[in-house]
Design a protein around this motif. Structure first.
Motif, PDB file in Angstrom:
ATOM      1  N   ASP A 169       0.731  -1.619   0.303  1.00  0.00           N
ATOM      2  CA  ASP A 169      -0.113  -0.021  -0.533  1.00  0.00           C
ATOM      3  C   ASP A 169       0.973   1.343  -0.419  1.00  0.00           C
ATOM      4  OD1 ASP A 169       0.873   0.334   2.194  1.00  0.00           O
ATOM      5  OD2 ASP A 169      -1.078  -0.687   3.220  1.00  0.00           O
ATOM      6  N   ASP A 170       0.385   2.164  -0.197  1.00  0.00           N
ATOM      7  CA  ASP A 170       1.366   3.744  -0.351  1.00  0.00           C
ATOM      8  C   ASP A 170       2.076   4.164   1.297  1.00  0.00           C
ATOM      9  OD1 ASP A 170      -0.572   4.414  -2.085  1.00  0.00           O
ATOM     10  OD2 ASP A 170      -1.680   5.757  -0.947  1.00  0.00           O
ATOM     11  N   ALA A 171       1.615   3.253   2.433  1.00  0.00           N
ATOM     12  CA  ALA A 171       2.073   3.684   3.128  1.00  0.00           C
ATOM     13  C   ALA A 171       4.020   2.919   3.611  1.00  0.00           C
ATOM     14  CB  ALA A 171       1.655   3.658   4.727  1.00  0.00           C
ATOM     15  N   ARG A 172       3.188   1.618   2.775  1.00  0.00           N
ATOM     16  CA  ARG A 172       4.362   0.379   2.899  1.00  0.00           C
ATOM     17  C   ARG A 172       5.686   0.507   2.206  1.00  0.00           C
ATOM     18  NH1 ARG A 172       8.204  -2.010   5.321  1.00  0.00           N
ATOM     19  NH2 ARG A 172       9.209  -4.207   5.274  1.00  0.00           N
ATOM     20  N   ALA A 173       5.043   1.097   0.844  1.00  0.00           N
ATOM     21  CA  ALA A 173       5.505   1.607  -0.590  1.00  0.00           C
ATOM     22  C   ALA A 173       6.504   2.720   0.320  1.00  0.00           C
ATOM     23  CB  ALA A 173       5.112   1.298  -2.135  1.00  0.00           C
ATOM     24  N   SER A 174       5.706   3.518   0.074  1.00  0.00           N
ATOM     25  CA  SER A 174       6.625   4.523   0.974  1.00  0.00           C
ATOM     26  C   SER A 174       8.170   4.127   1.238  1.00  0.00           C
ATOM     27  CB  SER A 174       6.269   5.433   1.571  1.00  0.00           C
ATOM     28  OG  SER A 174       6.758   6.582   1.395  1.00  0.00           O
ATOM     29  N   GLN A 175       7.836   3.385   2.643  1.00  0.00           N
ATOM     30  CA  GLN A 175       8.816   3.165   3.430  1.00  0.00           C
ATOM     31  C   GLN A 175       9.881   2.874   2.825  1.00  0.00           C
ATOM     32  OE1 GLN A 175       7.271   0.595   6.486  1.00  0.00           O
ATOM     33  NE2 GLN A 175       8.397   0.707   7.784  1.00  0.00           N
ATOM     34  N   LEU A 176       9.216   1.437   1.122  1.00  0.00           N
ATOM     35  CA  LEU A 176      10.813   1.015   0.897  1.00  0.00           C
ATOM     36  C   LEU A 176      11.296   1.729  -0.072  1.00  0.00           C
ATOM     37  CD1 LEU A 176       8.839  -2.951   0.738  1.00  0.00           C
ATOM     38  CD2 LEU A 176      10.566  -2.259   2.845  1.00  0.00           C
ATOM     39  N   GLY A 177      10.281   3.106  -0.778  1.00  0.00           N
ATOM     40  CA  GLY A 177      10.650   3.292  -1.657  1.00  0.00           C
ATOM     41  C   GLY A 177      10.504   3.227  -3.017  1.00  0.00           C
ATOM     42  N   LEU A 178       9.427   2.541  -2.852  1.00  0.00           N
ATOM     43  CA  LEU A 178       8.560   1.368  -4.485  1.00  0.00           C
ATOM     44  C   LEU A 178       7.363   1.948  -4.557  1.00  0.00           C
ATOM     45  CD1 LEU A 178       9.058  -1.735  -3.290  1.00  0.00           C
ATOM     46  CD2 LEU A 178      11.263  -0.839  -4.793  1.00  0.00           C
ATOM     47  N   SER A 179       7.098   2.166  -5.764  1.00  0.00           N
ATOM     48  CA  SER A 179       5.562   2.213  -6.161  1.00  0.00           C
ATOM     49  C   SER A 179       4.494   1.134  -4.899  1.00  0.00           C
ATOM     50  CB  SER A 179       5.365   2.291  -7.514  1.00  0.00           C
ATOM     51  OG  SER A 179       6.378   3.649  -7.912  1.00  0.00           O
ATOM     52  N   THR A 180       3.527   1.727  -5.631  1.00  0.00           N
ATOM     53  CA  THR A 180       2.724   1.025  -4.658  1.00  0.00           C
ATOM     54  C   THR A 180       2.102   0.168  -5.807  1.00  0.00           C
ATOM     55  OG1 THR A 180       1.263   2.358  -3.521  1.00  0.00           O
ATOM     56  CG2 THR A 180       0.002   1.277  -3.919  1.00  0.00           C
ATOM     57  N   GLY A 181       2.073  -1.155  -5.499  1.00  0.00           N
ATOM     58  CA  GLY A 181       1.578  -2.366  -5.671  1.00  0.00           C
ATOM     59  C   GLY A 181       1.739  -3.308  -6.038  1.00  0.00           C
ATOM     60  N   GLY A 210      17.504  -2.882  -6.561  1.00  0.00           N
ATOM     61  CA  GLY A 210      16.738  -1.429  -7.113  1.00  0.00           C
ATOM     62  C   GLY A 210      17.417  -1.313  -9.093  1.00  0.00           C
ATOM     63  N   GLN A 211      18.159  -1.792  -9.649  1.00  0.00           N
ATOM     64  CA  GLN A 211      18.153  -2.024 -10.644  1.00  0.00           C
ATOM     65  C   GLN A 211      16.524  -2.755 -11.525  1.00  0.00           C
ATOM     66  OE1 GLN A 211      22.072  -2.599 -12.856  1.00  0.00           O
ATOM     67  NE2 GLN A 211      21.122  -2.173 -14.623  1.00  0.00           N
ATOM     68  N   GLY A 242      12.898  -3.099  -7.868  1.00  0.00           N
ATOM     69  CA  GLY A 242      12.345  -3.522  -6.403  1.00  0.00           C
ATOM     70  C   GLY A 242      13.612  -2.458  -5.300  1.00  0.00           C
ATOM     71  N   THR A 243      13.480  -3.381  -4.685  1.00  0.00           N
ATOM     72  CA  THR A 243      14.322  -3.255  -3.094  1.00  0.00           C
ATOM     73  C   THR A 243      14.666  -3.863  -2.525  1.00  0.00           C
ATOM     74  OG1 THR A 243      14.883  -0.962  -1.985  1.00  0.00           O
ATOM     75  CG2 THR A 243      12.973  -2.198  -1.780  1.00  0.00           C
ATOM     76  N   ALA A 244      15.528  -3.941  -1.871  1.00  0.00           N
ATOM     77  CA  ALA A 244      16.106  -4.893  -0.507  1.00  0.00           C
ATOM     78  C   ALA A 244      15.542  -4.543   0.954  1.00  0.00           C
ATOM     79  CB  ALA A 244      17.444  -5.325  -0.654  1.00  0.00           C
ATOM     80  N   HIS A 245      15.583  -5.305   1.708  1.00  0.00           N
ATOM     81  CA  HIS A 245      15.193  -4.621   3.213  1.00  0.00           C
ATOM     82  C   HIS A 245      15.702  -5.246   4.587  1.00  0.00           C
ATOM     83  CE1 HIS A 245      13.247  -1.822   6.356  1.00  0.00           C
ATOM     84  NE2 HIS A 245      12.218  -3.012   6.479  1.00  0.00           N
ATOM     85  N   GLN A 266      19.001 -10.763  18.356  1.00  0.00           N
ATOM     86  CA  GLN A 266      17.534 -12.037  17.654  1.00  0.00           C
ATOM     87  C   GLN A 266      17.488 -11.823  16.182  1.00  0.00           C
ATOM     88  OE1 GLN A 266      14.726 -11.909  20.339  1.00  0.00           O
ATOM     89  NE2 GLN A 266      16.388 -11.632  21.301  1.00  0.00           N
ATOM     90  N   GLY A 267      18.604 -12.495  15.493  1.00  0.00           N
ATOM     91  CA  GLY A 267      18.706 -13.333  14.033  1.00  0.00           C
ATOM     92  C   GLY A 267      18.522 -11.162  13.080  1.00  0.00           C
ATOM     93  N   THR A 268      18.455 -11.864  11.800  1.00  0.00           N
ATOM     94  CA  THR A 268      18.278 -11.148  10.945  1.00  0.00           C
ATOM     95  C   THR A 268      17.321 -11.417   9.851  1.00  0.00           C
ATOM     96  OG1 THR A 268      20.639 -10.023  11.207  1.00  0.00           O
ATOM     97  CG2 THR A 268      19.439  -9.763   8.883  1.00  0.00           C
ATOM     98  N   ARG A 269      16.801 -10.262   9.041  1.00  0.00           N
ATOM     99  CA  ARG A 269      16.165 -11.042   7.909  1.00  0.00           C
ATOM    100  C   ARG A 269      15.581 -10.154   6.896  1.00  0.00           C
ATOM    101  NH1 ARG A 269       9.824 -10.359   6.285  1.00  0.00           N
ATOM    102  NH2 ARG A 269       9.509 -12.407   5.772  1.00  0.00           N
ATOM    103  N   ILE A 270      16.914 -10.354   5.894  1.00  0.00           N
ATOM    104  CA  ILE A 270      16.599  -9.415   4.385  1.00  0.00           C
ATOM    105  C   ILE A 270      15.688  -9.785   3.415  1.00  0.00           C
ATOM    106  CG2 ILE A 270      18.380  -8.983   2.888  1.00  0.00           C
ATOM    107  CD1 ILE A 270      20.648  -9.354   4.975  1.00  0.00           C
ATOM    108  N   CYS A 271      14.805  -9.243   3.269  1.00  0.00           N
ATOM    109  CA  CYS A 271      13.805  -9.641   1.837  1.00  0.00           C
ATOM    110  C   CYS A 271      14.423  -8.251   0.514  1.00  0.00           C
ATOM    111  CB  CYS A 271      12.660  -8.960   2.118  1.00  0.00           C
ATOM    112  SG  CYS A 271      12.125 -10.156   3.442  1.00  0.00           S
ATOM    113  N   ILE A 272      13.873  -9.158  -0.012  1.00  0.00           N
ATOM    114  CA  ILE A 272      14.072  -9.142  -2.148  1.00  0.00           C
ATOM    115  C   ILE A 272      13.097  -8.798  -2.309  1.00  0.00           C
ATOM    116  CG2 ILE A 272      15.592  -9.147  -4.075  1.00  0.00           C
ATOM    117  CD1 ILE A 272      17.261 -10.361  -2.315  1.00  0.00           C
ATOM    118  N   TYR A 273      12.270  -7.507  -3.020  1.00  0.00           N
ATOM    119  CA  TYR A 273      11.258  -7.116  -3.219  1.00  0.00           C
ATOM    120  C   TYR A 273      11.683  -7.032  -4.787  1.00  0.00           C
ATOM    121  CZ  TYR A 273       9.392  -6.809   1.097  1.00  0.00           C
ATOM    122  OH  TYR A 273       9.145  -7.138   2.332  1.00  0.00           O
TER     123      TYR A 273
END
Length: 709
Positions: free
Chosen positions: A477-489, A537-538, A541-544, A551-558
Motif C-alpha cells: 500500500d502507499d505507506a509500506r511502499a513509501s517506507q521501502l522506496g517503491l511504487s504502490t503495487g 533496485g535495478q 525492486g529493493t532490498a530491506h 535476535q537474528g536478521t531477516r533480509i528481503c528482496i522485493y
C-alpha cells in the motif's frame, strides 16, 4: 458367693473354684497394671514437648494400604501442626495433595522395620517438620510411631542465609563488591580477603589475618583519614549498620574511591565485638557524578550565553559533519582503490602470462599459437572495461539479462548448493508460497544474490542455527511502499532469515553501503549486500533489512510482479567437464578473469595435467556437486558472486579435508588469507607470477609438499 461356700455345696469341684478365684485376682492385678501403664504413658506423651502420634495403615479407595489413620496423639501434635482433634483423621483427609509422599516414607518403615529421620514440608499447614519414625510391633499390626517437631523457623532462616550468600556471591562475581573483611574489635585483628588487600594496596607478601587497624588506614587518602576514623568511632559506640566513602591508594600509586558497608555487633555488655563488612567500588559512580556536576556547570554557563554558544556549536557540528563525510569519502575511495588494484593485477597477470607463452612458443617455433596469445593479450585491454561492472551494480547501471522466472523454481534448483555452502551445523527451512507470482529478473544475478544472503546468514551463526528461505506475494500500500522506496503495487518477496547475532540500528543503516562490513579482517569485503541492493533496485525492486542484536536478521528482496509466463529455458549443466576426467591428475582452477584462467590452464596442460575451469565460487561448487574429484584446487582470492577464494576453499575442504589448495592473490587481498596464516596443504602465489613459479607450486602441492611462501 465366695470360694468356701462353693466348696461346701460342690465339694468335688473345690479345687477348681479356688483356681478360678486365683485367676480372677490375677486378672484384676493385670488390669490395674495396664491402667497404670496407660496413665504413665499418657503422662509421658504429654511431658514430651515434641509432637507424637501413632498411625495405622488402612486400605483405601486407592488400593491396599493406600491411607492411614491417626489412632493416638499427644497435645504436642496440635502445638507443632495447628491441627486439633487429630485422632481418627485419615492422611488423605488432612494432606490430600501430598499424601503419596508420606505414604511412601512411612510405608517403607512399616515394610522394612528400619527407623528413619528426615525433614519434610507439611504442605497442608505450610510448615516444615523434623521427623523420627519407627515401626510398632510386627508388620501385621500396620502401625508406625511418629515423633516430630516444627522446624519452619530454622528452615526459613537457613533459606534466607543461603539466599544472602548467593546474593553476596553474585555481587562479588558482578564486580559490585570488591572485597570483604571481618574485624575482631577487642583483639584489633582484621581478617581480609585478597580483594580487600588489593583495594588498600597492601603488600601481597603480608598475611591476610591478624591485620591491625593502624595498618589498614595507612593507605587512606590523608584528606579522608580523619573522617574515616570519626565514622568508625561512631559505629563502634552505637553498633548497628555502618557505611562510609573514602579514597585508598592502590599498588599503582593512584587513589580510588570505594564505599565500606558493614555492621557492628555488640556483646551483652554493649561493647563492640565483631565488625564484618564489604567494600564496594565507587570509582565509576564518582566519575559519573563528577561528569554530571561538570555537565550541570556547563549547562549553567551555556544558559548565560545561549545564542552565541548555539551558533558556535552549530557551526562546529556542521564542520565536523563535513569532515566526517570527507573522511568517509576518502575511506571509500581507498577501499575502491584496493579493489581496482586487484582487478588491474588480474589484467597484468593475464598480459604477462600471454607474453611469456608467446616467448616460449616463438622459441619452440610453434608459430601457429602466436596469434592466439597476441589476441589474448589484446583482449586483456578489453577486460579493463569489466572493472566498472561491479561499481555499476552499486549505482544500478550494470547490464542485466532479465527473463520471466518464478523465484520458487530458482530456490529449488539451488537447495543442494546452499546446503553445501552453509554446512551441516545449520538447519535449512523452506517456506514457499504455493501460488507464487512470476517476476522479470536476471536469473543468474538473483541466484548470486540469494547465495550471498545465505552465506551472510551462515557467518552470523558461527555456532549453528536455523536458516529460513521464504517466498510470498505481497501488495504494497502507499505507506509500506513509501517506507521501502517503491511504487504502490504487487511484488514478489524472497526473504532469508537467520537466528544469528543480529545487527544494531547503526549497522542496519549502513549495511548496504559499498565496502562496509562488520566482519573481522579477512572474512568479508563489504561488497555482498551492496551488490544485492543494487541488483534489486535495478530490477525495479529493493532490498530491506529487519534485525536486532541477538535476535537474528531477516533480509528481503522485493521484485515487481510479472504478469506473463515463466521462461522455459533450461540451465546448461557442466557435467561434461567432469565426465572428461581420466587417469591424469585433475586440477580445478577458479578465476573470474578468463585470460588469467586460460593462460594458467594452458601452462598446466603442457605439464600433463587435466584442467577443469570455473569462473566463480558458485560455479565451482556446482562442479563439486557433480562428484568432481580434483587433485588440486587453484583459486583466485578475490572472486565475485558471494564467495571469495578462501571461503570457496573452506567449503570444498569441508567435504575434502586434505585437498591441496593454491591461492592466487593480489596484495590487497592478503588480509583475506589472514596475512599468510594458512592451514597445512595451502600455499600462496602472488600476482603477477612467472610460469616457472606456478609450475613449481603445483608440483610441490600435488607431490605432497605443503607450506606457505
Amino acid at each position: 458367693m465366695d470360694a468356701l461356700l462353693i466348696a461346701a455345696i460342690f465339694p468335688v469341684q473345690a479345687d477348681i473354684v479356688v483356681t478360678i478365684e486365683s485367676q480372677s485376682s490375677n486378672q484384676r492385678t493385670l488390669q490395674e497394671e495396664i491402667a497404670l501403664n496407660r496413665i504413665q504413658r499418657e503422662a509421658l506423651f504429654e511431658a514430651i514437648d515434641d509432637g507424637f502420634c501413632i498411625i495405622e495403615f488402612i486400605d483405601g479407595p486407592h488400593g491396599p494400604l493406600s491411607d492411614y489413620v491417626h489412632i493416638e496423639a499427644n497435645s504436642g501434635y496440635q502445638r507443632h501442626t495447628g491441627i486439633s482433634d487429630i485422632i481418627g483423621k485419615r492422611l488423605r483427609e488432612i494432606e490430600p495433595d501430598n499424601s503419596d509422599t508420606w505414604l511412601a516414607i512411612y510405608g517403607k518403615v512399616l515394610q522394612t522395620g528400619e527407623p528413619v529421620r528426615f525433614e519434610q514440608e507439611f504442605v497442608a499447614i505450610k510448615r516444615h517438620i523434623e521427623v523420627a519414625a519407627t515401626r510398632v510391633g510386627s508388620p501385621e499390626m500396620r502401625q508406625v510411631s511418629v515423633l516430630f517437631r516444627d522446624v519452619t523457623a530454622r528452615v526459613r532462616l537457613e533459606t534466607a542465609l543461603r539466599e544472602n550468600v548467593q546474593r553476596v556471591q553474585l555481587a562479588l562475581a558482578a564486580g559490585a563488591i570488591i572485597g570483604t573483611w571481618l574485624w575482631d574489635v577487642p583483639a584489633d585483628q582484621f581478617n581480609i580477603d585478597e580483594g580487600f588487600a588489593n583495594a588498600f594496596g597492601l603488600d601481597p607478601e603480608q598475611p591476610r589475618t591478624g591485620v591491625k587497624l593502624e595498618k589498614i588506614i595507612e593507605t587512606v587518602h590523608p584528606e579522608d583519614r580523619e573522617g574515616l576514623l570519626a565514622a568508625i568511632t561512631k559505629a563502634l559506640a552505637q553498633g548497628g549498620p555502618y557505611a562510609h566513602q573514602y579514597r585508598t591508594k592502590r599498588r599503582d600509586g593512584r587513589y580510588y574511591w570505594l564505599e565500606a558497608n558493614g555492621r557492628v555487633d555488640l556483646d551483652v555488655n554493649g561493647a563492640p565485638s565483631k565488625f564484618p563488612g564489604v567494600l564496594i567500588d565507587m570509582e565509576g559512580r564518582r566519575a559519573i557524578e563528577a561528569e554530571r556536576d561538570h555537565a550541570i556547570a556547563s549547562l549553567r554557563a551555556l544558559n548565560e550565553t545561549l545564542e552565541l554558544r548555539v551558533e558556535e556549536r552549530t557551526s562546529a557540528l556542521l564542520k565536523a559533519e563535513e569532515a566526517l563525510r570527507q573522511s568517509q569519502k576518502m575511506e571509500a575511495v581507498g577501499q575502491l582503490s584496493g579493489g581496482l588494484a586487484h582487478d588491474f593485477n588480474n589484467i597484468l597477470a593475464g598480459i604477462n602470462g600471454s607474453l611469456e607463452l608467446l616467448k616460449i612458443r616463438l622459441a619452440q617455433g610453434r608459430l601457429a599459437d602466436v596469434d592466439r596469445h597476441l589476441s589474448g593479450a589484446q583482449s586483456a585491454i578489453k577486460r579493463a572495461a569489466s572493472l566498472t561492472q561491479r561499481m555499476l551494480a552499486f549505482s544500478r547501471r550494470q547490464t542485466l539479462d532479465p527473463k520471466p522466472a518464478n523465484p520458487n523454481h530458482i530456490v529449488a534448483g539451488m537447495t543442494e548448493l546452499i546446503g553445501r555452502s552453509v554446512g551441516p551445523s545449520i538447519a535449512i527451512r523452506m517456506s514457499a508460497a504455493g501460488d507464487l507470482w512470476n517476476t522479470f529478473v536476471d536469473i543468474g544475478q538473483l541466484e548470486n544474490a540469494l547465495l550471498n544472503l545465505c552465506i551472510n546468514a551462515r557467518d552470523a551463526m558461527p555456532d549453528g542455527g536455523t536458516l529460513t528461505i521464504e517466498s510470498s506475494n505481497c501488495h504494497l500500500d502507499d505507506a509500506r511502499a513509501s517506507q521501502l522506496g517503491l511504487s504502490t503495487g504487487a511484488y514478489v518477496s524472497l526473504c532469508v532469515s537467520d537466528t544469528g547475532i543480529g545487527m544494531s540500528k547503526d549497522v542496519v543503516a549502513r549495511a548496504f553501503d559499498p565496502f562496509f562490513t562488520t566482519k573481522p579482517v579477512g572474512q568479508g569485503t563489504g561488497l555482498g549486500l551492496s551488490m544485492v541492493y543494487g541488483f534489486a533496485g535495478q530490477s525495479g525492486g529493493t532490498a530491506h533489512i529487519d534485525s536486532e542484536p541477538e535476535q537474528g536478521t531477516r533480509i528481503c528482496i522485493y521484485l515487481p510482479r510479472y504478469e506473463g509466463e515463466e521462461s522455459l529455458e533450461n540451465n546448461v549443466q557442466l557435467a561434461a567437464a567432469v565426465a572428461a576426467a581420466g587417469e591424469r591428475k585433475t586440477i580445478l582452477i577458479v578465476d573470474d578473469e578468463p585470460l588469467v584462467r586460460t593462460v594458467s590452464a594452458e601452462i598446466l596442460k603442457d605439464l600433463g595435467y587435466r584442467l577443469i575451469e570455473a569462473e566463480d565460487g558458485p560455479s565451482a561448487l556446482k562442479l563439486m556437486a557433480l562428484d568432481l574429484q580434483p587433485d588440486l584446487l587453484i583459486t583466485d582470492v578475490g572472486l565475485p558472486n558471494g564467495l571469495n577464494g578462501r571461503q570457496l576453499a573452506d567449503a570444498i575442504r569441508a567435504q575434502r579435508p586434505n585437498l591441496p589448495v593454491l591461492f592466487i592473490t593480489g596484495y590487497a587481498e592478503n588480509a583475506v588469507l589472514n596475512h599468510g596464516d594458512l592451514e597445512a596443504g595451502m600455499q600462496i602465489l602472488t600476482k603477477p607470477f612467472a610460469t616457472d613459479a606456478l609450475t613449481a607450486r603445483v608440483e610441490s602441492l600435488i607431490g605432497g609438499k605443503s607450506g606457505v611462501a
